[in-house]
Structure formats: structure tokens, C-alpha cells
Design a protein around this motif. Structure first.
Motif, mmCIF file in Angstrom:
data_model
loop_
_atom_site.group_PDB
_atom_site.id
_atom_site.type_symbol
_atom_site.label_atom_id
_atom_site.label_comp_id
_atom_site.label_asym_id
_atom_site.label_seq_id
_atom_site.Cartn_x
_atom_site.Cartn_y
_atom_site.Cartn_z
ATOM 1 N N VAL A 192 11.168 -44.102 -19.609
ATOM 2 C CA VAL A 192 10.705 -43.393 -20.793
ATOM 3 C C VAL A 192 11.683 -43.709 -21.908
ATOM 4 N N ALA A 193 11.244 -44.536 -22.848
ATOM 5 C CA ALA A 193 12.148 -44.931 -23.930
ATOM 6 C C ALA A 193 12.491 -43.740 -24.790
ATOM 7 N N GLU A 194 13.734 -43.710 -25.267
ATOM 8 C CA GLU A 194 14.113 -42.625 -26.165
ATOM 9 C C GLU A 194 13.385 -42.803 -27.477
ATOM 10 N N LYS A 195 12.783 -41.727 -27.958
ATOM 11 C CA LYS A 195 11.966 -41.862 -29.150
ATOM 12 C C LYS A 195 12.688 -41.423 -30.420
ATOM 13 N N PHE A 196 13.738 -40.610 -30.296
ATOM 14 C CA PHE A 196 14.463 -40.178 -31.491
ATOM 15 C C PHE A 196 15.869 -39.767 -31.094
ATOM 16 N N LEU A 236 18.250 -37.115 -30.906
ATOM 17 C CA LEU A 236 18.189 -35.661 -30.939
ATOM 18 C C LEU A 236 19.372 -35.055 -31.681
ATOM 19 N N ASP A 237 20.569 -35.589 -31.453
ATOM 20 C CA ASP A 237 21.753 -35.011 -32.097
ATOM 21 C C ASP A 237 21.672 -35.137 -33.612
ATOM 22 N N ALA A 238 21.189 -36.291 -34.074
ATOM 23 C CA ALA A 238 21.057 -36.463 -35.528
ATOM 24 C C ALA A 238 20.064 -35.449 -36.076
ATOM 25 N N CYS A 239 18.972 -35.232 -35.334
ATOM 26 C CA CYS A 239 17.972 -34.270 -35.789
ATOM 27 C C CYS A 239 18.575 -32.883 -35.896
ATOM 28 N N ILE A 240 19.306 -32.495 -34.859
ATOM 29 C CA ILE A 240 19.836 -31.130 -34.837
ATOM 30 C C ILE A 240 20.828 -30.925 -35.968
ATOM 31 N N GLY A 298 2.543 -33.661 -33.884
ATOM 32 C CA GLY A 298 3.343 -33.292 -32.724
ATOM 33 C C GLY A 298 4.810 -33.402 -33.070
ATOM 34 N N ILE A 299 5.614 -32.935 -32.131
ATOM 35 C CA ILE A 299 7.049 -32.857 -32.373
ATOM 36 C C ILE A 299 7.676 -34.231 -32.508
ATOM 37 N N THR A 300 7.187 -35.190 -31.724
ATOM 38 C CA THR A 300 7.813 -36.521 -31.724
ATOM 39 C C THR A 300 7.888 -37.110 -33.116
ATOM 40 N N GLU A 301 6.766 -37.139 -33.813
ATOM 41 C CA GLU A 301 6.738 -37.763 -35.134
ATOM 42 C C GLU A 301 7.714 -37.081 -36.084
ATOM 43 N N THR A 302 7.728 -35.734 -36.053
ATOM 44 C CA THR A 302 8.615 -35.004 -36.959
ATOM 45 C C THR A 302 10.068 -35.335 -36.679
ATOM 46 N N LEU A 303 10.463 -35.325 -35.407
ATOM 47 C CA LEU A 303 11.863 -35.591 -35.103
ATOM 48 C C LEU A 303 12.224 -37.049 -35.369
ATOM 49 N N GLN A 304 11.255 -37.943 -35.163
ATOM 50 C CA GLN A 304 11.533 -39.344 -35.496
ATOM 51 C C GLN A 304 11.819 -39.476 -36.988
ATOM 52 N N GLU A 305 11.014 -38.789 -37.796
ATOM 53 C CA GLU A 305 11.234 -38.848 -39.246
ATOM 54 C C GLU A 305 12.570 -38.219 -39.624
ATOM 55 N N ILE A 306 12.864 -37.073 -39.030
ATOM 56 C CA ILE A 306 14.106 -36.367 -39.380
ATOM 57 C C ILE A 306 15.313 -37.219 -39.045
ATOM 58 N N SER A 307 15.260 -37.920 -37.905
ATOM 59 C CA SER A 307 16.449 -38.674 -37.516
ATOM 60 C C SER A 307 16.715 -39.835 -38.465
ATOM 61 N N THR A 308 15.745 -40.143 -39.358
ATOM 62 C CA THR A 308 16.013 -41.197 -40.337
ATOM 63 C C THR A 308 16.539 -40.630 -41.651
ATOM 64 N N LEU A 309 16.554 -39.303 -41.783
ATOM 65 C CA LEU A 309 16.985 -38.703 -43.047
ATOM 66 C C LEU A 309 18.493 -38.549 -43.074
#
Lengths: 354, 276, 284
Positions: free
Chosen positions: A217-221, A223-227, A341-352
Motif C-alpha cells: 500500500v503506497a503512502e499517499k500523503f 501525515l506529519d506535514a499535514c498535522i 474523501g480524506i485522502t485527497e484533502t490530506l494530499q493537498e494539505i501536505s503540499t501547502l
């Protein structure tokens, strides 16, 4: 050398457990009418299926092929509607009747690790100062036997939450599918698990068959950056929230299928003189969730509600209970009618920028 | 030029010359067969637009998002005939002003997407009229036929089994363009007309109330069916009601902005002698 | 603090022993426990500031503060405005009728931190009840505190609540009561001030030295009162207020009442103004 359970012994195990008074539950898939489609002939009709954790009577009832059931395991511990107490209003007295969950010893055979970890994540919440015995009675009476995942789909994201297809969180016994497909390696993890497997000890054997590799299961985002982004109070008012949630229709599917979402409402059902007070599922995505009687609604826009969902899961909940309120099962994204879904949101956040 | 490219060009035109403030369309989703709603506000963003045979969701529901049309600016939107009928119904029920909507009409036949000519709701009345004409002869849904063959007892048992899965998430309501009530009947608590619990009675109440409220209004887009997380064949019950309404009142939903809603009108020559 | 029952959501049964109309649509109920075990738990746990969920079986539950102080635990007083389903059912209940009560939940005013200090209470309209709970907790041990000033106002004279107690406080010489109504709300024989509460507060000009402020009111009044208090030199950490939010469970599980990461039912409803200003204001 490990303990092995061969699949052709599963029928005996189910029968043995049932004889001992346990209900055996597992992942089950059923067929149903498909949706309307203008088809030329009956043969073109696509059969629709739905899956959940349900009671089984024999090994053939299980479906271990699917990635995970559509519905999560949480409804076995926190049902959509739970009668709490009955009341009868008389002249000078109110008589009440206490309802408890039905006393039922259960073994859930074949839970996914993401579902089991969802339960472990919610335990501290339901026990926060006041113990919700509706939840804990069921937890105490249920043995959870998880099967590690050998396949995943595009929506799985357990690894992004620092869990894994063979995570032991929340599990009493972990089974690893054998490479040869003929059974599982058995890892007993808790006393409760050992107790349940003592019942079927003679069905197990020693062996050295290797286990199949777990799903990749590839890491999708990140998590630490998001948090860190979420914890920054300045980002609460960011325009990001409106942008990311524009297509959300506030349907509540994600919250209802999520193994960790736990919001509820009370409803009194009955007539003027008697009835039942129930605890029913509710969702922070619903528009009237925080509506005050005065008409003031602190979260009156869908973007405010989406922000609450993400903040609660990855900022507020871990602030109080250590774990993130997400086990990475991906049901929210898999089921969302508008592919959010949560994935897309966290993927976007980790780029901010944090 | 493919229909997709043709329409991308048109969207860029509409945005750059200020005809519309936004265009609601589709973009790629998480997997190859999924499409997401896209809200385009600049010509550059229009490059993300996708228009193919997977673009089946009816997007008209977004037009009644609170405040979207209150600045009286125009909004463009990609719609199939079912979505265009939705616009007519929303206009007839005073939920939006059809003049504010620029329709980018398309239809899906097999794997092909064809453009429909016209940009105002009224441009499509002939098309919708012809769909109505064909309605009774259209390939009958085999499941609907199976339902017809059942006895009332069997049909009741069938729906009871299907509704038993309902978890009262109201995704069907949220996905439906026709369900726009700010406070739905299930959200009323003085009195609590419909329970929120998902037991047999609660599930029946909700699903049947919704089917009734949609009689003569459902356009058969299937948004509800696709949104349902527990795979209840909702489209079937709404199709059945649509069939009944067509037979009893010769009413086909979404013909025009002035069409009276069938549940809200009473004519002297109606077969019943009273409104009930 | 599990209740006498194993079911944390099961309320106690209370009998209405007195009811009083405070203002149009505003009622006070005096309640007595019917089960001694429930009463014992209440006496053990209740401190001023905590709230309860008051309800009627068949209608639901509604959240209000406990308007009676921790110095008087033989009964519970609550005051509410009739506005929705549950409050309408409570308003139509008579003396002798039974209603339900769940609680006490939440945190408390740290009254021992106020010993030896001056106190200024600022309140508006229907928000006097939570303040009143603190006021009586202090007046019942009057010698422990310095100067006590109460600034209270409502839209009109009719909207003032606890009118009899206002008279009582006015008569006391160890309390300075400043009453006001909004401009246009005075009656012909109104002897007190006319003006919005924050304005009247600035006129009263309490000194911030060794002083704690307790303010309860509608959000708009709190906003402007805080500005006035800051103008007068008060530190936000010496200003206490209460927040309210829609609640269902009252015990931190239903996920509804949080303002940012703060659960009003568990970490509130009592907060200092400093704590409130750290919360995301858009979630209030």
C-alpha cells in the motif's frame, strides 16, 4: 515453525465456536437487484452486491476475497440505532426500563486490520471519564480475529496513517494467509484471543508454510506535514477549506461507513405516554448538526463542516487521545458520490506551506 | 475536434468574455472510471475539464447551493437531458431563474459523447418532448418488469428486504437535485414526523416519503442510486413512481419552466373528486 | 463520575416543586431529586458553573446551567426561555410534574481563587442565571470577598429576570447593583440607568486592581463588554465567562459541542477570556 489453521478446518472451527455459544461473524457478500439501467435484455443486467460483517453458519458463507466489506465493523459495537431506555409516564410517576445490548458472545473471524484498529482508536473516547457501557459490553464479549491483507485497492491508505496491512492494533488474533492459499499462520495476541483459540486448539497444527506477502500500500500523503499544517491556528481560516470542499454534498456516507466516526444523537420515539429513548448515528457533515434553537449555526457552510471533520480526526482527537481518528481503510473515498474523501484533502494539505 | 475539445473552447470563451462567472463540469477522478465535479472560474482552469462517457452524474443540484445564484450572474453547466429536465423543474418550482443558466448540453450513447445544440433551457423543449414520446416504448427495465409480475405481498417483502439495509445517511437526498428543502421533513422535530432510527418502520417511512415527494419530479438521473452506500436500488422505486404518474396524469417531469408540479395541482377534470 | 446507574445516558427523575415566570417566555423551575442516590451524587459533584441536561421523556433534553449555587444543594434551580421543542414541553409542565435531569457536567468557576478579591459581575438578559449561581455562591460566604458589583441589563424592564432577587441585592449594603435597560426599554417609573450594558459598565468604571470579572451574555454583549473591560485595564486571564453550544450527550462523546479542539461539555462551560480568544473564532 508456526501454528497453522488450514481452511478446510474452518467449518469445524465455526461449528465448535457455535456449539460453545459464540456467534460467528465474518465478511459476507450478498447479491441484490442492480440499479435501473436501460438494458435491452435481462442478461445485460449487472448484479449489484453489498458486503458487511454478518453472522455465518459455515465456512462457505465467508468471503475472504474482497479487499474489505463495504460496511465497517463499527456497527457491530455501535449500532445505527440503540435503544437505551424505555419510559412510561403515569400520573405521579415515571417508570423506566433499562435496555442493554443483547448478551451475545461473538467471534469476528476475518476482520480487516484497519477495521480492528478503528475499534482500538475509539476505546478511549467511549471511556473518557464516563464509560459508555453499550460500547464496552460489546467489546468485552467479542473476540476479533483479523486476517492480514494480501491485496489492496486504489483507495486503501493504512500505511499513510502509520498502520499496515498486517497491523495488530485492536486485534486478538492475527492470521496471515499462506502463500499456498490453503490456510493461515496463527498469531495469538491477547488473552481473549488465546481463550477463543483454546476452543479450537485441535484444529490447529504446526507447520512451516510461508505466509503470502502482505499487500503493498503506497503512502499517499505525508501525515506529519499535514498535522503540522492543521495545528497551526492561522490555517483555520484558510481559503483552502472552501476550495477543497466545493463539491461536497454533505451526504454523510463517509461518516457512516467510517470505522472511527462516532457522532450520535438522541431520539425519543413513542407517543405521549410511553416510548423508547434511542441513540442514533449522526454526522458532523449534516447541515443542521450544530444548529442552535436560536437559529445560530456555528458551522453553517459545508466548508466549515468539512474543516471540522478533518481537524477533529487529525488535530483535536489525537490531541486528547494520542491516536488519529482514522485507520486508513479508505471507505470515505471509495464510497463518496463525488469522489472526495480524506485522502485527497490530506494530499493537498501536505503540499501547502506549514 | 472531439466534443470535449469543442466544449473546452466554448467554456474558455464564456469565461473570458464574462458571460458566466463559473462553469460546473467534470474532471478526472481517483480511478479511470470516476469523474469529479469541477468548478471552473478561469479560462486556464478549463483545461482540467473532461467530457466522456463516464460523465454520468447529474450536476444540476449544485445550482441551488445557497447563495450561488444570488448575485444574478450567470453560471454555465454541463448537463445531459435528465439534467436539463432538472433545470426546468427547479425553475418551475421557483428555486432558480433559468435565464441565469447557460447549458452545455451533451448526451452519452454507448461510448460516444455528442453535443446538443442550444444553451437556454427553452432550446431543448423539442428534445425533451421527443424523450417523453418514446418513454412508454423505451426498453423496459427488466427489474421493473419483474416487480410488476410480483404480487403486492411479494413486492412488500422485496422492498422490506432492500430497505432493511438503509442506514439513514440521507446520501440519496443530498445527491438528488430535486431535494433542496433547507429543512427536510426528517429534520423537523416539532413534531418529529419521520424517525431518524434505522429500524423497519423508520426505513420504510423515510424511503417511501422521499419516493412520494419525488413523484412527478424525479428525472431518473440515478444520482441517488449511485450515492447510496448500501446499494439499495433506489432508482427502481422512483422509476416505478414516474411510470405511475405518466400513466395516471400524462405527466412527464421537467418538460418546461412553466409545467405545474403534479402533486401541487388539481384540475377539475382529474379523475378523483377531491384533492386527496 | 458515573451515575448511580450503569447507563451514563440515563437521567435522574426530578419533581417540580416551584415554578416562576421571570419574564415573557422565561421560566424558572425549582426541582427536587426523587431518588436519594441521585441526590447524593449531585451533592458530591456539583460545583458552581456546571451545567445539566434537563428534559422531558418523549421530547428530548436541553442544556442549561444550574442556576442555584454550590452552597445550596438541596434542590436545583434552572431558568430557560421557551424556544423549541423541549423548552416548550418544560414550560407547559406544572408544579408536581416530573421531568428529567442529567448532570452535573462540565467544569466550575474556581471560586477559591476569588477569595479576598473584588468581584464585578456583568450580565445581560437571559444570561443572568449562570452569573446568579456565582453571585449567590459568593454572597453565601460574603466575608471571603472584597467589593461586589453587579451590572445587569436587559432590553426592556419586562425582560429583566430574577426581579425579586434584584430588589434583594439592591437593598443589601454589601452589594453595589447597577441596573440598566436598553434605550427605549425603560418604563415611566424606571428609576435606574438607561443604556447598553458595556456603556453602563464603563460609567461604573470598576478598578481592575485585585478584581475578577465574571461576564455572561449573548455573544454580541460579551464582545463589547470585553472591549470595555480591556479599556478599563482588565487582563483577559482575570475575566471569566461561560460558553454554550448545542449539546446532546454532555459527556464528550457525541462530537457536537466543540469550539476548535475544546469540548464545551468537558473543558467548559467556564472559560477565561484568555482561553476564549485562543479558540478559532469562526467556530463559535
Amino acid at each position: 515453525m508456526t501454528r497453522i489453521l488450514l481452511s478446510d478446518k474452518l467449518d469445524n472451527c465455526v461449528a465448535r465456536w457455535r456449539k460453545a455459544g459464540l456467534t460467528v461473524i465474518g465478511p459476507v457478500k450478498k447479491e441484490t437487484f442492480s440499479s435501473y439501467a436501460a438494458v435491452e435484455k435481462a442478461a445485460d443486467v449487472k448484479k449489484e452486491t453489498f458486503s458487511s460483517y454478518a453472522a455465518v453458519e459455515k465456512a462457505a458463507d465467508f468471503n475472504f476475497e474482497m479487499v474489505m466489506p463495504d460496511r465497517s465493523i463499527k456497527e457491530l459495537f455501535f449500532p445505527q440505532t440503540e435503544p437505551m431506555m424505555g419510559y412510561t409516564i403515569k400520573k405521579q410517576d415515571i417508570a423506566t426500563e433499562d435496555f442493554k445490548p443483547p448478551a451475545e458472545k461473538r467471534v469476528i473471524f476475518g476482520a480487516r486490520p484497519c477495521d480492528a484498529s478503528g475499534l482500538a482508536i475509539d476505546d478511549p473516547l467511549f471511556g473518557w471519564d464516563y464509560k459508555d457501557n453499550f460500547w464496552f459490553q460489546r467489546r468485552d464479549e467479542t473476540v476479533i480475529v483479523t486476517i492480514a491483507c494480501t491485496k489492496s485497492d486504489d483507495f486503501c491508505m493504512c500505511t499513510s496513517l502509520k498502520l499496515a496491512p498486517d497491523s495488530t492494533k485492536g486485534s486478538d488474533v492475527l492470521l496471515r494467509p499462506l502463500q499456498n492459499g490453503k490456510g493461515w499462520q496463527v498469531e495469538e495476541l491477547t488473552d481473549r484471543g488465546r481463550e477463543a483459540f483454546k476452543e479450537i486448539a485441535d484444529q490447529l497444527q504446526d507447520g512451516s508454510e510461508p505466509a503470502a506477502p502482505t499487500a503493498v500500500v503506497a503512502e499517499k500523503f505525508d501525515l506529519d506535514a499535514c498535522i503540522s499544517w492543521l495545528k497551526n491556528p492561522e490555517n483555520f481560516d484558510s481559503t483552502f477549506w472552501k476550495e477543497i470542499s466545493m463539491r461536497c454534498i454533505g451526504c454523510g456516507s463517509c461518516t457512516f461507513l467510517c470505522p472511527t466516526c462516532h457522532c450520535f444523537d438522541f431520539q425519543d420515539e413513542g407517543d405521549t405516554y410511553s416510548g423508547i429513548r434511542r441513540k442514533n448515528w449522526d454526522s458532523c457533515s449534516f447541515s443542521l448538526f450544530t444548529m442552535h434553537t436560536s437559529g445560530h449555526n456555528p458551522r453553517s457552510t459545508q466548508s466549515a463542516r468539512w474543516r471540522q471533520r478533518i481537524m477533529h480526526k487529525f488535530n483535536y482527537f489525537p490531541g486528547k487521545f494520542t491516536a488519529n481518528s482514522c485507520s486508513g481503510c479508505g471507505r470515505c473515498s471509495r464510497q463518496c458520490p463525488v469522489d472526495m474523501g480524506i485522502t485527497e484533502t490530506l494530499q493537498e494539505i501536505s503540499t501547502l506551506k506549514p | 475536434m472531439t466534443t470535449q475539445e469543442q466544449y473546452k473552447k466554448r467554456v474558455k470563451e464564456l469565461l473570458s468574455n464574462g458571460t458566466v462567472k463559473m462553469v460546473i463540469g467534470y474532471k478526472a477522478g481517483t480511478t479511470a472510471d470516476r469523474r469529479r465535479p469541477l468548478f471552473v472560474r478561469t479560462p486556464e482552469e478549463a483545461d482540467k475539464l473532461v467530457l466522456d462517457s463516464a460523465c454520468i452524474a447529474n450536476l444540476s443540484g449544485y445550482l441551488v447551493t445557497e447563495g450561488l445564484l444570488s448575485d444574478e450572474k450567470r453560471v454555465g453547466i454541463f448537463l445531459r437531458p435528465d439534467g436539463i429536465r432538472s433545470i426546468n423543474i427547479l425553475a418551475a418550482e421557483a428555486q432558480l431563474n433559468a435565464d441565469q443558466i447557460v447549458i452545455l448540453g451533451f448526451d452519452i450513447v454507448g461510448q460516444e459523447v455528442t453535443a446538443l445544440s442550444g444553451e437556454k433551457a427553452t432550446d431543448f423543449s423539442e428534445l425533451i418532448g421527443s424523450i417523453k414520446e418514446k418513454a412508454p416504448e423505451a426498453p423496459q427495465n427488466p427489474q421493473l418488469e419483474q416487480l410488476e409480475k410480483m404480487t403486492p405481498k411479494e413486492r412488500f417483502a422485496f422492498w422490506q428486504a432492500e430497505f432493511s439495509r438503509c442506514i439513514k445517511c440521507y446520501a440519496c437526498r443530498q445527491a438528488c437535485p430535486m431535494c433542496y428543502c433547507r429543512r427536510c421533513i426528517v429534520d423537523s422535530n416539532q413534531p418529529q414526523w419521520v424517525n431518524t432510527s434505522s429500524h423497519t418502520l423508520g426505513n420504510f417511512e423515510w424511503n417511501i416519503v422521499r419516493a412520494f415527494h419525488l413523484s412527478g419530479r424525479c428525472v431518473g438521473c440515478g444520482n441517488c442510486d449511485r450515492a447510496c452506500p448500501v446499494n439499495i436500488p433506489l432508482r427502481l422505486i422512483n422509476a416505478k413512481m414516474a411510470q405511475e404518474v405518466l400513466g395516471a396524469f400524462d405527466h412527464f417531469s421537467g418538460m418546461s419552466e412553466t409545467q405545474e408540479p403534479v402533486l401541487a395541482s388539481f384540475k377539475k377534470d382529474d379523475s378523483e373528486t377531491f384533492i386527496l | 463520575m458515573q451515575g448511580a446507574h450503569n447507563n451514563i445516558y440515563k437521567p435522574a427523575i426530578m419533581k417540580i416543586v416551584d415554578r416562576h415566570d421571570e419574564a415573557p417566555g422565561v421560566r424558572t423551575l425549582k426541582l427536587e431529586f426523587q431518588n436519594p442516590a441521585d441526590h447524593e451524587l449531585f451533592k458530591q459533584n456539583y460545583r458552581t458553573g456546571m451545567f445539566g441536561l434537563y428534559g422531558v421523556y418523549g421530547e428530548g433534553e436541553s442544556t442549561f446551567c444550574v442556576a442555584s449555587p454550590e452552597t445550596r444543594k438541596d434542590y436545583i434551580e434552572c431558568t430557560f426561555r421557551q424556544s423549541g421543542r423541549v423548552t416548550s414541553a418544560l414550560a407547559s409542565a406544572d408544579i408536581g410534574d416530573l421531568i428529567t435531569y442529567r448532570g452535573p457536567y462540565g467544569n466550575r468557576f474556581p471560586i477559591e481563587n476569588f477569595y479576598g478579591k473584588n468581584l464585578i459581575f456583568v450580565s445581560g438578559g437571559i444570561a443572568l442565571p449562570p452569573t446568579r449561581s456565582v453571585i449567590w455562591s459568593c454572597l453565601d460566604q460574603r466575608e471571603k470577598f472584597g467589593k461586589i458589583t453587579i451590572v445587569y441589563g436587559a432590553r426592556t424592564v419586562a425582560d429583566l429576570v430574577y426581579k425579586h432577587e434584584l430588589e434583594e441585592w439592591e437593598k443589601r449594603d454589601d452589594v453595589d447593583l447597577v441596573l440598566t435597560v436598553d434605550p427605549g426599554g425603560e418604563s415611566p417609573d424606571w428609576k435606574h440607568r438607561v443604556g447598553f450594558v458595556p456603556t453602563v459598565l464603563e460609567q461604573a468604571a470598576p478598578s481592575p486592581d485585585n478584581c475578577i470579572a465574571v461576564i455572561c451574555g449573548p455573544p454580541i454583549m460579551i464582545k463589547f463588554t470585553l472591549i470595555s473591560l480591556k479599556k478599563l485595564g482588565f487582563e483577559e486571564s482575570n475575566v471569566y465567562t461561560t460558553l454554550e453550544n448545542r449539546m446532546k450527550c454532555g459527556v464528550g462523546k457525541c462530537g457536537r459541542c466543540n469550539v476548535g479542539s475544546v469540548y464545551v461539555c468537558k473543558e467548559g462551560p467556564v472559560f477565561t477570556a484568555a482561553e476564549v480568544s485562543k479558540m478559532p473564532q469562526a467556530d463559535l
